[in-house]
Design a protein around this motif. Structure first.
Motif, PDB file in Angstrom:
ATOM      1  N   SER A  43       8.675 -28.992 -47.191  1.00 28.19           N
ATOM      2  CA  SER A  43       8.968 -28.921 -48.625  1.00 28.19           C
ATOM      3  C   SER A  43       8.158 -29.950 -49.399  1.00 28.19           C
ATOM      4  O   SER A  43       7.743 -29.700 -50.539  1.00 28.19           O
ATOM      5  N   GLU A  44       7.918 -31.107 -48.797  1.00 30.31           N
ATOM      6  CA  GLU A  44       7.089 -32.130 -49.440  1.00 30.31           C
ATOM      7  C   GLU A  44       5.637 -31.654 -49.528  1.00 30.31           C
ATOM      8  O   GLU A  44       4.970 -31.817 -50.553  1.00 30.31           O
ATOM      9  N   LEU A  45       5.143 -31.053 -48.456  1.00 36.31           N
ATOM     10  CA  LEU A  45       3.783 -30.520 -48.453  1.00 36.31           C
ATOM     11  C   LEU A  45       3.619 -29.385 -49.455  1.00 36.31           C
ATOM     12  O   LEU A  45       2.573 -29.234 -50.082  1.00 36.31           O
ATOM     13  N   ASP A  46       4.667 -28.590 -49.612  1.00 37.07           N
ATOM     14  CA  ASP A  46       4.608 -27.464 -50.548  1.00 37.07           C
ATOM     15  C   ASP A  46       4.434 -27.939 -51.992  1.00 37.07           C
ATOM     16  O   ASP A  46       3.868 -27.224 -52.823  1.00 37.07           O
ATOM     17  N   LYS A  47       4.925 -29.120 -52.300  1.00 35.66           N
ATOM     18  CA  LYS A  47       4.785 -29.652 -53.655  1.00 35.66           C
ATOM     19  C   LYS A  47       3.344 -30.066 -53.952  1.00 35.66           C
ATOM     20  O   LYS A  47       2.936 -30.122 -55.110  1.00 35.66           O
ATOM     21  N   ALA A 137       2.849 -37.770 -43.693  1.00 34.40           N
ATOM     22  CA  ALA A 137       3.282 -39.075 -43.189  1.00 34.40           C
ATOM     23  C   ALA A 137       4.340 -39.684 -44.102  1.00 34.40           C
ATOM     24  O   ALA A 137       5.318 -40.290 -43.633  1.00 34.40           O
ATOM     25  N   GLY A 138       4.149 -39.517 -45.408  1.00 31.64           N
ATOM     26  CA  GLY A 138       5.119 -40.043 -46.361  1.00 31.64           C
ATOM     27  C   GLY A 138       6.489 -39.401 -46.212  1.00 31.64           C
ATOM     28  O   GLY A 138       7.519 -40.045 -46.458  1.00 31.64           O
ATOM     29  N   ALA A 139       6.521 -38.139 -45.806  1.00 27.67           N
ATOM     30  CA  ALA A 139       7.799 -37.463 -45.583  1.00 27.67           C
ATOM     31  C   ALA A 139       8.558 -38.116 -44.432  1.00 27.67           C
ATOM     32  O   ALA A 139       9.793 -38.278 -44.497  1.00 27.67           O
ATOM     33  N   ILE A 140       7.839 -38.496 -43.389  1.00 27.40           N
ATOM     34  CA  ILE A 140       8.475 -39.213 -42.276  1.00 27.40           C
ATOM     35  C   ILE A 140       9.006 -40.556 -42.760  1.00 27.40           C
ATOM     36  O   ILE A 140      10.127 -40.966 -42.422  1.00 27.40           O
TER      37      ILE A 140
END
Length: 363
Positions: A43-47, A137-140
């Protein structure tokens, strides 16, 4: 080439090019037993991914992250985490006209001058495509900070000369829902509509425009950051200025603080009340004093320049130094800030996660 790693204890190294087989990231130093929510990472990548709306580039990438190592039975193991994001829709032929010509305000000239070679297909390693690895990486890092109660929220606070009013943040979850309800990712719906119309007109004109992303970090504990070279705001500034197209960073009162008197700008302390710790009446310091977090909300803004590729003829030079003319082709963002929100949050999370671990080392 140096400079592909970021952070000290929570450390990332990204790799790959815009038109290569894939991009990716190695995360070293992530603590063990962090629950990894792959749907959240996606979901973070989708943004950030391209092709989201009429005001973003129409390159189509699913940006599907593959976890290659460091996770077992849904949790981090403490070993290096490897994430891979395949490139699926790279049209290298769109850049054939750039092979021997330097695009104005791009990295073409400086890259060629420094390394003696460059990947002209979308800028190669200097492309903003690299930031997808940072978002993964930021999502982790966000999942790690979530366990500590730390929340990060960013939104588009300006596009060109259109500024959103200051927003009150009571619930990050509610503001995320408001932000994600519009394609420009502004947390003020009325301003969002105005921004969308403006950016769409800029796109139709074959031009581009810049903007600002405002970010707030809530529930950050007192004590993150060092008082000399590793000030928390210095590391946040480096993180933000490392993002493609960023031309400015300010925190707290920012440049406006230079126009105030000390009697106005000083954040007066308030004694603890019940289970609450020491707070301040105002927050011109942006949650950071002497380079160290003070427990108040950390606030900062990031300014993005207009995208350098425009759909009109521009004067330039070729690699031999001869006068030349170039016109943008292919798929490009008329305004980068809607997709940059996820990148700003990711880089903030990486900085805070790193400093949280560094602070723990003192205990």
């Amino acid at each position: 080439m140096a400079g592909n790693s970021f952070g000290q204890l929570f450390r990332i190294t990204t790799f790959g090019e815009s038109h290569g087989e894939a991009i990716g990231v190695i995360i070293d130093g992530c603590p063990s037993n962090i629950k990894v929510d792959i749907e959240f990472i996606q979901s973070e990548l989708d943004k950030r991914k391209p092709g989201q709306s009429k005001i973003t580039t129409q390159r189509k990438e699913s940006d599907t992250a593959q976890i290659l190592s460091g996770v077992f039975e849904g949790k981090t193991t403490g070993t290096p985490i490897a994430l891979l994001i395949p490139n699926e829709d790279h049209r290298s032929k769109d850049y054939d006209h750039n092979k021997d010509i330097f695009r104005p305000s791009h990295a073409d000239f400086t890259y060629q001058s420094k390394y003696g070679i460059r990947d002209y297909r979308g800028g190669g390693r200097s492309s903003a495509r690299e930031t997808a690895a940072r978002v993964a990486a930021g999502a982790i890092a966000k999942l790690f900070l979530e366990q500590k109660g730390i929340e990060i929220f960013a939104h588009v606070s300006s596009a060109g000369t259109i500024d959103a009013p200051n927003i009150k943040i009571d619930s990050v979850k509610e503001l995320v829902e408001i932000r994600e309800s519009n394609i420009v990712r502004c947390a003020d719906p009325a301003t969002a509509n105005e921004m969308i119309e403006f950016i769409d007109q800029v796109r139709k004109d074959g031009d581009t425009v810049g903007g600002k992303v405002s970010c707030i970090i809530k529930n950050c504990p007192v004590g993150l950051g060092e008082p000399v070279f590793d000030k928390l705001h210095a590391d946040l500034g480096k993180a933000m200025l490392s993002i493609n197209a960023v031309h400015g960073f300010d925190y707290g009162s920012g440049f406006a603080g230079s126009e105030m008197r000390g009697s106005e700008h000083n954040d007066l302390f308030v004694p603890p009340n019940g289970d609450k710790s020491v707070t301040t009446l105002t927050n011109y310091s942006g949650g950071i004093q002497g380079g160290i977090s003070n427990g108040m909300d950390i606030t900062f803004r990031v300014a993005f320049k207009p995208v350098a590729t425009i759909m009109s003829n521009q004067q330039t030079v070729d690699k031999e130094g001869n006068a030349a003319e170039i016109k943008g082709k292919g798929r490009h963002d008329p305004c980068v800030v809607p997709r940059a929100v996820a990148i700003v949050e990711a880089m903030a999370a990486l900085v805070i996660a790193d400093h949280w671990l560094r602070n723990e080392a003192y205990k």
